[in-house]
Design a protein around this motif. Sequence first.
Motif, PDB file in Angstrom:
ATOM      1  N   PRO A 514       0.810  -1.224   0.000  1.00 24.69           N
ATOM      2  CA  PRO A 514       0.000   0.000   0.000  1.00 24.69           C
ATOM      3  C   PRO A 514       0.841   1.270   0.000  1.00 24.69           C
ATOM      4  O   PRO A 514       0.394   2.306  -0.515  1.00 24.69           O
ATOM      5  CB  PRO A 514      -0.809  -0.111   1.309  1.00 24.69           C
ATOM      6  N   THR A 515       2.034   1.204   0.560  1.00 24.78           N
ATOM      7  CA  THR A 515       2.899   2.390   0.587  1.00 24.78           C
ATOM      8  C   THR A 515       3.639   2.563  -0.729  1.00 24.78           C
ATOM      9  O   THR A 515       3.692   3.668  -1.286  1.00 24.78           O
ATOM     10  CB  THR A 515       3.911   2.265   1.741  1.00 24.78           C
ATOM     11  N   TYR A 516       4.222   1.486  -1.235  1.00 25.37           N
ATOM     12  CA  TYR A 516       5.025   1.572  -2.452  1.00 25.37           C
ATOM     13  C   TYR A 516       4.168   1.932  -3.669  1.00 25.37           C
ATOM     14  O   TYR A 516       4.605   2.695  -4.534  1.00 25.37           O
ATOM     15  CB  TYR A 516       5.730   0.233  -2.677  1.00 25.37           C
ATOM     16  N   HIS A 517       2.945   1.404  -3.743  1.00 28.03           N
ATOM     17  CA  HIS A 517       2.067   1.637  -4.906  1.00 28.03           C
ATOM     18  C   HIS A 517       0.949   2.638  -4.581  1.00 28.03           C
ATOM     19  O   HIS A 517      -0.069   2.655  -5.292  1.00 28.03           O
ATOM     20  CB  HIS A 517       1.455   0.315  -5.363  1.00 28.03           C
ATOM     21  N   ARG A 518       1.115   3.446  -3.529  1.00 31.64           N
ATOM     22  CA  ARG A 518       0.018   4.309  -3.077  1.00 31.64           C
ATOM     23  C   ARG A 518      -0.506   5.209  -4.210  1.00 31.64           C
ATOM     24  O   ARG A 518      -1.721   5.290  -4.442  1.00 31.64           O
ATOM     25  CB  ARG A 518       0.487   5.188  -1.908  1.00 31.64           C
ATOM     26  N   GLU A 519       0.378   5.857  -4.922  1.00 32.04           N
ATOM     27  CA  GLU A 519      -0.057   6.820  -5.944  1.00 32.04           C
ATOM     28  C   GLU A 519      -0.866   6.135  -7.042  1.00 32.04           C
ATOM     29  O   GLU A 519      -1.927   6.622  -7.443  1.00 32.04           O
ATOM     30  CB  GLU A 519       1.168   7.520  -6.528  1.00 32.04           C
ATOM     31  N   LEU A 521      -2.453   3.247  -6.865  1.00 31.81           N
ATOM     32  CA  LEU A 521      -3.692   2.704  -6.316  1.00 31.81           C
ATOM     33  C   LEU A 521      -4.749   3.788  -6.154  1.00 31.81           C
ATOM     34  O   LEU A 521      -5.956   3.509  -6.237  1.00 31.81           O
ATOM     35  CB  LEU A 521      -3.430   2.026  -4.973  1.00 31.81           C
ATOM     36  N   GLN A 522      -4.317   5.028  -5.917  1.00 27.95           N
ATOM     37  CA  GLN A 522      -5.276   6.127  -5.777  1.00 27.95           C
ATOM     38  C   GLN A 522      -5.755   6.643  -7.127  1.00 27.95           C
ATOM     39  O   GLN A 522      -6.917   7.043  -7.272  1.00 27.95           O
ATOM     40  CB  GLN A 522      -4.621   7.266  -4.987  1.00 27.95           C
ATOM     41  N   HIS A 531      -5.542  -4.875  -6.801  1.00 31.00           N
ATOM     42  CA  HIS A 531      -5.042  -4.956  -5.422  1.00 31.00           C
ATOM     43  C   HIS A 531      -6.099  -5.573  -4.501  1.00 31.00           C
ATOM     44  O   HIS A 531      -5.760  -6.356  -3.603  1.00 31.00           O
ATOM     45  CB  HIS A 531      -4.658  -3.559  -4.936  1.00 31.00           C
ATOM     46  N   CYS A 578      -8.824  -0.206   0.222  1.00 34.15           N
ATOM     47  CA  CYS A 578      -8.269   0.361  -1.014  1.00 34.15           C
ATOM     48  C   CYS A 578      -9.358   0.516  -2.076  1.00 34.15           C
ATOM     49  O   CYS A 578      -9.467   1.565  -2.731  1.00 34.15           O
ATOM     50  CB  CYS A 578      -7.137  -0.530  -1.522  1.00 34.15           C
ATOM     51  N   GLN A 582     -11.189   3.952  -3.739  1.00 31.70           N
ATOM     52  CA  GLN A 582     -11.360   4.226  -5.161  1.00 31.70           C
ATOM     53  C   GLN A 582     -12.826   4.473  -5.503  1.00 31.70           C
ATOM     54  O   GLN A 582     -13.145   5.340  -6.339  1.00 31.70           O
ATOM     55  CB  GLN A 582     -10.812   3.043  -5.962  1.00 31.70           C
TER      56      GLN A 582
END
Length: 769
Positions: A514-519, A521-522, A531, A578, A582
Motif C-alpha cells: 500500500p505504501t510503495y504503490h500508493r499513488e 492505487l489512488q 489490489h 483500497c 477508489q
Amino acid sequence: GSLVAAVLAHSGRLDKEHLGARVGRLSRRGEVCTMINKKYSEFLPSMQSAEELVAQVEGLSNNIDLLKAGIENEVQRDLNVAVAEFTELKQQLERDTLVLSVLKKLQEFDTTIKECSSALQEKQYVAAAQQLEKARSSLRSLESRRGFELKILKALGTELTVQTQNMIYHLGEEWQKLIVWKLPPSKGSSSLEALVLSELHLHTVPPQDEDTAVPPVAAVLQALAVLGELHSKLRDFGHLLLQYILKPLISHPALEPVPEEQPDVFILRFRSQELALDESSPMEVFDKIKLVFEVLHKYLLNVPLEQPGQGRVTLAELLGELIWEELSDCLIHNCLVNSIPTNSSKLEQYKEVIESTEEFEKALKEMQFLKEDTTALLKYACNVDSHFANKKCQDVIMAARNLMTSEIHNTVKITPDSSIALPELPDPGSGDHVKVPRGCSVVPSGTVGTVGSESRLSPLTLCLPCCRISCSVQQLVELAYHTLLEATASTDLCCVQLFDCVRNIFQLFYEVVPTYHRENLQKLPQLAAIHHNNCMYIAHHLLTLGHQFRYRSTSVLSNGAATFVDLVPAFRRLGMECFLAQMRVQKGEILERLSSARNFSNMDDEENYCAANKAIKQVLHQLRRLGMVWQDVLPVNVYCKAMGALLNTALAEIVTRIAALEDISAEDADRLYSLCRIMVEEGPQVFTPLLEEDKNKKYQEEVPVYVQKWMTFKELMIILQANLQEIVDQWADGKGPLAEEFSAAEVKSLIRALFQNTERRAAALAKIK
C-alpha cells in the motif's frame, strides 16, 4: 525519818559509783601514756635518719644545679658545633654519592652507546638493540632524579634517538632484503590479471652476489622485537599478505598459488586456471590458504622470539594475532556463506565442509598460527542449521520484496479449475491427526448433491470466484508454500525460523504494497481492483495455509500452533479499504459532473438543457470506462455491486435534484423525461463484467437488483409524464408502487411543481397522504 534515811542511803551509793568510774578512767590514761612513750621512742630514730637524708638530698641538688650550669655554659656550645659539622658532612656525603651515581650512569650510557655502535658495525643487531635498551634505561634513570637536572640530558636524549633511528633504518633495510614484495600497479590491482603478477620473495640465506652477509632472519626479528618495532613491521607484512595473497585466493576461484624454491630464495607466485568455477568450495580455499601458511611457516614464521612482556613466542603467533580476525571474517563472508546449502536436502552434504574446516583450524594451530581456544571458523560451520535458515529467510524475504515492488498490472486469471505451481502436499488422511467419523457431514443432507450415502459440498464451495490477480502475488503465494514445504523437511529450529519468515512475508506485503504503490492505487481504478483481488486471494490461502502443513508429524508445525488465520481479517480489510477509497473517488467525480447540470432547472432554456445533457453523458461515459477497466478483473458479484453503487449514486443525485424543483413546466418535464430515459436506456449497458458480450445481458437485466434507486428513478419518470389521476392511481392510498419509492411530502412537492394550482390539483393532493 524514813525518807531522810532513804536519801542518805542513795547518796552514799552514788558516791561509790562515781569514785569507781574515776579510778577506771585514770587507769586507761596511764595505758595510753605508756603506748605513746613507746611509739615516740620508735619514731625518733626514723625522724633523725629522715633529717639526715633531707640534708643529703639538698647537697645533691646543689651539685646538680652546679653541673647543669656547667653543661649549659660549656658542653652545650661544643655539642651544637659538633652537630652542625656532622650535618654538613652528611649532606656533602649525599651530594658526593649522587654525583658519583650520576657519573656512573653517564659512564654506563656512554659505554652502551659505544658498544651499540660497535655491534651495529659488526651487524650484531640483537646485541646492538640490547645495548640501546640499556642506554635508554640509564637515561630514563637520570631523567627521573628530581632536582638534579643536567643540560647534558637533552643532548644524551638526542644521541639516543639518533642511534635508535639509525638502528631501525639498518633493520628496515635488512627486513627489505629478507622479504621482497613484487606488486602490481595500484590501478586495477584487484583484477585477476594484476593479481597474477604479484610475487613474494623470501631470502632465507644470503644471496651469492652480495659481499656482506645478510644476518639470519631470527637476529633481525629479535632486534626489532627488542626495539618494539616488530609489531609495526608484522602489521604491514600482514596487510600485504591479506591484500595480495590470502584475500585474492578466497575471492578468485581461478587463482592458484605456485611455490618455487631456489638455492637462495623462496618465491610464492600465482597462476590463473582457465577452467574455473564461479565459486570455490571451502575445501579448495582451505587447501590454498593452508599451502601458503605452510611455506611461510617453513621459511619465515617458525622463528622463536623473546617478546617483552610475553615471554618466548613464535613469529607465527604474533602474525596470527594481527591478521586472523580479518582473515576469518573474509573466509566466513566470502567462502563459508556461499557454501551454505539453499535446500535442506543438501544439508547432509555439508558435513564435508565441517570436517574440512576442522582440519584447517587444526593445521593452523599446529603451526602455532592460532591459539588452541580459537574456533571461530569451526563454530560458524557447525552452526549450519541456523545459517541455512538465516540464508533461506534472507533469500525468501528478498524474493518476496522484489515481487511486492514489481508491477501490479501484469495479471493472471484465477478460475475455480485453474491450476497453479504449488508443491504437492501430503494427503491429510496420511498424517496423525484427529479423524472425523465417516458418518459426519459438514452441511445438512440435501444441501448439495450426494454421492453414495454421504452429503457432499460442491467442488466450488471453497474456491475463489473468477478474477484477475497480479502475477507477482501468485508467485508470492507459491513462494510461501514452497518455503513451508522446506520448513517441514528441516530441523525444528530451522522450521520455526522458516515459518516465521513466511509470516514476515505477508506482514511485509501488508506494510510495503500500500505504501510503495500508493499513488497508482489512488489514481488508477484498475490497479485498485487488482489490489483488492490480490488481498482477497492471499486471505483465501491464509485460511488453510497453516493447516495444510499440520499433518507433517515430524515438524513442529504439527502441534496446530502454526496458523495464518489471524492475518485474514487484516488482508480482507486492506483490500476493501483500497477499493472503497477508489469507489469514493469515483462517486466524487460523478457528483462533480452532475453538479454542472444546473440543478436540472429551466430545461426550456437550451443552454441549461445542453449542460444537463452533457453531465448525463459524462457520467455514463465514466461508468462505461470503469466497466471496461474492471471487466474480467473483478469477480462478477463484486463488479456488479460496484457498478450498481456508482450508478445508484448518479440516479439518487438526479432524483434528489429533480424532486427539489419548485416549478416544472410541461416542456421542462418532457426534457427531464428524455434525460432520465437516457439513463434508463444506457445505464444497464455499463454492466459488462465478462468479455463475452452475449453473457453480459443476464447482468444488464438484473440492474434493479444492484441499483437501489432504479425503481425510484423509473417512478420519477412516470410522474414526469403522468396526469394527476395517474399519479393518484400510482399512489393507491399509500399502497401503490409510487408510495414504495417516494414519501407523501415528496409526491406532493412534485405535484405542486408540475401542475398549476387548481381544484383538481387540490383534490389530488388531498388523496396523497
